[in-house]
Design an enzyme around this catalytic site. Sequence first.
Site, PDB file in Angstrom:
ATOM      1  N   ASP A   8     -31.872  -9.234 -15.586  1.00  0.00           N
ATOM      2  CA  ASP A   8     -31.078  -8.275 -14.809  1.00  0.00           C
ATOM      3  C   ASP A   8     -29.588  -8.633 -14.849  1.00  0.00           C
ATOM      4  OD1 ASP A   8     -33.861  -8.802 -13.744  1.00  0.00           O
ATOM      5  OD2 ASP A   8     -33.413  -6.956 -12.649  1.00  0.00           O
ATOM      6  N   GLU A  39     -31.004  -2.326 -15.075  1.00  0.00           N
ATOM      7  CA  GLU A  39     -31.352  -1.548 -13.874  1.00  0.00           C
ATOM      8  C   GLU A  39     -30.488  -1.870 -12.663  1.00  0.00           C
ATOM      9  OE1 GLU A  39     -34.705  -2.021 -11.546  1.00  0.00           O
ATOM     10  OE2 GLU A  39     -34.158  -4.082 -11.127  1.00  0.00           O
ATOM     11  N   ASN A  40     -29.716  -2.963 -12.719  1.00  0.00           N
ATOM     12  CA  ASN A  40     -28.797  -3.309 -11.620  1.00  0.00           C
ATOM     13  C   ASN A  40     -27.335  -3.208 -12.047  1.00  0.00           C
ATOM     14  OD1 ASN A  40     -31.114  -5.918 -11.047  1.00  0.00           O
ATOM     15  ND2 ASN A  40     -30.942  -4.100  -9.793  1.00  0.00           N
ATOM     16  N   ASN A  67     -37.366  -0.856 -11.442  1.00  0.00           N
ATOM     17  CA  ASN A  67     -37.572   0.016 -10.284  1.00  0.00           C
ATOM     18  C   ASN A  67     -36.322   0.804  -9.905  1.00  0.00           C
ATOM     19  OD1 ASN A  67     -36.929  -2.791  -9.706  1.00  0.00           O
ATOM     20  ND2 ASN A  67     -36.879  -2.219  -7.548  1.00  0.00           N
ATOM     21  N   HIS A  68     -35.146   0.436 -10.460  1.00  0.00           N
ATOM     22  CA  HIS A  68     -33.931   1.209 -10.177  1.00  0.00           C
ATOM     23  C   HIS A  68     -33.511   2.076 -11.366  1.00  0.00           C
ATOM     24  CE1 HIS A  68     -33.638  -0.881  -6.451  1.00  0.00           C
ATOM     25  NE2 HIS A  68     -33.352  -2.049  -6.987  1.00  0.00           N
ATOM     26  N   HIS A 158     -41.330  -5.906 -15.733  1.00  0.00           N
ATOM     27  CA  HIS A 158     -40.517  -5.953 -14.510  1.00  0.00           C
ATOM     28  C   HIS A 158     -41.468  -6.077 -13.330  1.00  0.00           C
ATOM     29  CE1 HIS A 158     -36.466  -5.335 -12.961  1.00  0.00           C
ATOM     30  NE2 HIS A 158     -36.985  -4.632 -11.975  1.00  0.00           N
ATOM     31  N   HIS A 183     -36.661  -9.033 -12.884  1.00  0.00           N
ATOM     32  CA  HIS A 183     -36.711  -8.508 -11.507  1.00  0.00           C
ATOM     33  C   HIS A 183     -36.560  -9.568 -10.424  1.00  0.00           C
ATOM     34  CE1 HIS A 183     -37.534  -5.893  -8.089  1.00  0.00           C
ATOM     35  NE2 HIS A 183     -38.516  -6.686  -7.709  1.00  0.00           N
ATOM     36  N   HIS A 185     -34.850 -12.254 -10.650  1.00  0.00           N
ATOM     37  CA  HIS A 185     -33.477 -12.736 -10.823  1.00  0.00           C
ATOM     38  C   HIS A 185     -33.376 -14.256 -10.911  1.00  0.00           C
ATOM     39  CE1 HIS A 185     -31.306  -8.859  -9.261  1.00  0.00           C
ATOM     40  NE2 HIS A 185     -32.429  -8.582  -9.888  1.00  0.00           N
TER      41      HIS A 185
HETATM   42 FE   LIG Z   1     -35.856  -4.751 -10.160  1.00  0.00          FE
END
Ligand SMILES: [Fe+2]
Length: 267
Positions: A8, A39-40, A67-68, A158, A183, A185
Amino acid sequence: MKLLVFGDIFWRKGRELLAKYLPGLRAEHSPDFVIANSENLTNGKGPVPQHLADLQKYGVDIFTGGNHSFSTMEFMADYMDAPDSPQLRPANFYESKHFRFPGSGARSFEKNGKKLLVINLISGNFLKDDVYNPFLKVEEILSAHPLSDYDGIVVDFHRESTAESYCMAEWLSGKVSLQYGTHTHVQTNDDRILASGTGVITDVGMTGSLHSSIGQEFAGWMPNFLSGTGYFSPKKETDMGPGVVCGLVAELSEGKCVRLEKIRISE
Ligand SMILES: [Fe+2]
């Protein structure tokens, strides 16, 4: 074939860190493909095309999601739907004739005479989304795209749970070249090459602010833990000082992983 993989990339700090360190890492490792989870990327949730273009300038070839992935859908739907889009999203969201998400969860990329299949999956365990079983989905994808058709297959899973990560590694053993997690991190110290030739790590780790709540300011997150609720989230990114760059170098030969090397640059 050499791959340079990032987990991420968190918010502006993550983008600045890749601008600063990716050129040197590319010169050092000469990867054929650079893959990063976006995604972040933009405001902690989801990417926008402009920020993906910035990362492409620094040398990222392929983007995965999580998920984002759809938090910035208004800016990303057409971008993800383009047939040559570098941006993937998890393959195993439920879709039907009544509803589909933009983009794709598995795509083939060609560069330097090498053909790489990238698959993006998401777990339903400890994540809020109700998703189709990632084990069954990846089996479906691989039955149509066997490893023998590619120079390599990589899977970004993820997810939250370590146990599920290890089961996914076992599930994909010998069927893909590299399976890594994103995910949480946090870079895990369990990189290994299975006897089948599949390289595995539970989480590649984040690129973002080192002294933070997985990339975000403490002031924004702390009220959740003090109050026992989940009502609070940081709305802005402040300068949180030094950063951390986490990545993984994977060397593949005839579809098998032959070398793994973790990268962790702590400022
Ligand atoms: Fe995530």
